[in-house]
Design an enzyme around this catalytic site. Structure first.
Site, PDB file in Angstrom:
ATOM      1  NE  ARG A  34      -4.299  -1.334   0.361  1.00 32.68           N
ATOM      2  CZ  ARG A  34      -5.485  -1.187   0.806  1.00 32.68           C
ATOM      3  NH1 ARG A  34      -5.668   0.106   1.689  1.00 32.68           N
ATOM      4  NH2 ARG A  34      -6.524  -1.575   0.728  1.00 32.68           N
ATOM      5  CG  ASP A  80     -13.785   8.415   5.580  1.00 32.06           C
ATOM      6  OD1 ASP A  80     -14.463   7.557   5.673  1.00 32.06           O
ATOM      7  OD2 ASP A  80     -12.663   8.485   5.732  1.00 32.06           O
TER       8      ASP A  80
END
Ligand SMILES: C[S@@+](CC[C@H](N)C(=O)[O-])C[C@H]1O[C@@H](n2cnc3c(N)ncnc32)[C@H](O)[C@@H]1O
Length: 298
Positions: A51, A160
């Site tokens: 990632r 978020d």
């Protein structure tokens, strides 16, 4: 003499584009936990490498040690944000776990719609909304129950930790394939199904406010909220962090308000008596003035 830890470190990095040791992984896991409450167990070591490799490449770095220096250096806060964005899972879709929207429509919204029509305030919150499919599904469901919601004091907050997903969410534009997740009653007044995109109608977008918010920090708003969707977010937190977040939710809910969580999540043990389950992974905050005995018997 070569230390066994340095043999391990070299073995960790073998045949990889960037130098990456278990120590680097541990330091990244600590930062991620501290910043976002997200647990990265040792089994995630390769996942973290893949990632974050893109970040190292774009910064022109050769090792995770150099990346950690950047993360903890003077301009580290922005890079920590990028790191959290790269490490979090933003998978979502419209009307995910559709039974929650059905329960909301049939059991919760009738009372809230009546309150709105009588001039009252109604607030819903999608906490950990990712790219926005969840809050827009909420908005569609609210408009189905209350087509003239825009005339009343009805708002949906969508938050978020990741500003990148919020930017995508507030654009209200999705791939054309996303339309398959929409029920037929979401008509052209709510979303336009175009050959190359699905576009959320301005009247739906106007109901939703997108804001960055880290759930593990004290909430900047007081609420009260009537409904909170926090689904598939707390699953990445450890039990003490889950308890902190649930206590914060209790602080902005009012008695009788509704919470929905993800299918594999549960309220923390210490707080379970504060809520009454009233559908699959749906809970009502107990109201001392209106004991939910009938719901308990169900
Ligand atoms: C898997 S998505 C869930 C999306 C949606 N709720 C659903 O169930 O489809 C998880 C989201 O939680 C967000 N998240 C993770 N840690 C967070 C935190 N500490 N505060 C706020 N959001 C967080 C991630 O950025 C991600 O967008």
């Amino acid at each position: 003499m070569i230390q066994s830890s340095s043999i391990g470190a070299r073995a960790d990095s073998l045949a990889r584009e960037f130098l990456y040791t278990t120590e680097d992984f541990n330091r990244i896991a600590d930062l991620c936990y501290e910043r976002a409450g997200i647990l990265l167990p040792p089994a995630k070591q390769d996942h973290v490498y893949s990632r974050l490799s893109r970040r190292l490449r774009s910064l022109g770095l050769k090792s995770f040690d150099a990346y950690l220096k950047q993360l903890t250096g003077p301009n580290g806060v922005e890079e920590q944000r990028q790191m959290i964005s790269a490490l979090t899972t933003n998978v979502t879709r419209f009307f995910r776990e559709p039974h929650h929207f059905e329960h909301l429509r049939t059991e919760v919204l009738p009372e809230l719609a009546a309150r709105a029509r009588a001039g009252g305030r109604v607030r819903l919150w999608s906490a950990g909304c990712a790219s926005g499919e969840e809050p827009y599904s909420l908005a569609f469901t609210v408009l189905r129950a209350l087509p003239d919601a825009a005339k009343y004091d009805v708002r949906i907050l969508a938050t978020d930790i990741d500003p990148e997903v919020l930017a995508a969410a507030s654009s209200g534009i999705y791939s054309e394939g996303a339309a398959h997740d929409l029920p037929d009653w979401v008509d052209h007044t709510m979303a336009s199904r175009e050959p190359d995109a699905l576009k959320i109608a301005p009247s739906v977008r106007r109901l939703v406010d997108f804001r960055p918010l880290n759930l593990i920090r004290p909430f900047p708003m007081k609420g009260p909220f009537d409904v909170i969707f926090c689904r598939n977010v707390a699953i990445y937190f450890d039990v003490p962090t889950q308890a902190v977040v649930w206590n914060s939710f209790i602080g902005v809910l009012q008695p009788g308000s509704q919470m929905y969580i993800g299918h594999s999540e549960r309220p923390p043990h210490a707080l379970v008596t504060r809520f009454t389950p009233n559908c699959i992974t749906g809970y009502r905050l107990n109201d001392p003035d209106r004991p939910a005995t009938s719901e308990r018997r169900k």
